[in-house]
Scaffold this motif. Structure first.
Motif, PDB file in Angstrom:
ATOM      1  N   GLN A  52       0.823  -1.209   0.000  1.00 40.73           N
ATOM      2  CA  GLN A  52       0.000   0.000   0.000  1.00 40.73           C
ATOM      3  C   GLN A  52       0.858   1.259   0.000  1.00 40.73           C
ATOM      4  O   GLN A  52       0.539   2.237  -0.678  1.00 40.73           O
ATOM      5  N   GLN A  53       1.947   1.246   0.748  1.00 45.21           N
ATOM      6  CA  GLN A  53       2.833   2.410   0.776  1.00 45.21           C
ATOM      7  C   GLN A  53       3.502   2.625  -0.577  1.00 45.21           C
ATOM      8  O   GLN A  53       3.660   3.763  -1.026  1.00 45.21           O
ATOM      9  N   SER A  56       0.957   4.139  -2.891  1.00 44.57           N
ATOM     10  CA  SER A  56       0.739   5.541  -2.528  1.00 44.57           C
ATOM     11  C   SER A  56       1.896   6.417  -3.005  1.00 44.57           C
ATOM     12  O   SER A  56       1.682   7.512  -3.540  1.00 44.57           O
ATOM     13  N   SER A  59       1.697   6.870  -6.734  1.00 41.53           N
ATOM     14  CA  SER A  59       0.619   7.810  -7.058  1.00 41.53           C
ATOM     15  C   SER A  59       1.068   9.247  -6.849  1.00 41.53           C
ATOM     16  O   SER A  59       0.821  10.111  -7.698  1.00 41.53           O
ATOM     17  N   ARG A  60       1.726   9.504  -5.723  1.00 38.87           N
ATOM     18  CA  ARG A  60       2.206  10.866  -5.449  1.00 38.87           C
ATOM     19  C   ARG A  60       3.222  11.311  -6.490  1.00 38.87           C
ATOM     20  O   ARG A  60       3.201  12.459  -6.942  1.00 38.87           O
ATOM     21  N   LEU A  78      -1.730   0.117  -7.610  1.00 40.15           N
ATOM     22  CA  LEU A  78      -2.967   0.355  -6.855  1.00 40.15           C
ATOM     23  C   LEU A  78      -3.840  -0.897  -6.821  1.00 40.15           C
ATOM     24  O   LEU A  78      -4.453  -1.213  -5.790  1.00 40.15           O
TER      25      LEU A  78
END
Length: 107
Positions: A52-53, A56, A59-60, A78
């Motif tokens: 998940q990290q 994330s 995505s950033r 994702l």
């Protein structure tokens, strides 16, 4: 070790314990390999968190305009995070169900 294989190990241990509990009248109980259940569960949760990290972070980076990150990489990460989280929820549900069954057993 992947998240899925860790979860498979947890589910296999739960099934072995369930089989062993239901085999009270049988002469040969299945053999169960020794493993630290808490450590396996913690490892699986840590792996889900890592996935998940990573998703994330990708995505950033993509939203920030990084040229090194492609949209398909972000979408795949994702989806991996989603699948691993949903799998962990299923493991949790089975653990809760097993706990409830054990608590309902008459001594």
């Amino acid at each position: 070790m992947s998240v899925v294989s860790s979860m498979d190990q947890v589910l296999a241990q739960l099934k072995a314990v369930s089989d062993q509990a239901s085999a009270t009248g049988k002469s040969s109980a299945p053999t169960v390999t020794q493993a630290d259940f808490g450590q396996i569960l913690k490892s699986a949760v840590d792996q889900v968190n890592t996935v998940q990290q990573t998703a994330s972070q990708l995505s950033r980076e993509f939203v920030g305009g990084s040229q090194d990150v492609e949209l398909h990489d972000v979408m795949i990460s994702l989806q991996k995070a989603n699948v691993s989280f949903q799998s962990m929820i299923q493991v949790r549900n089975r653990l809760v169900s097993a706990y409830q069954e054990i608590m309902n057993m008459q001594v």
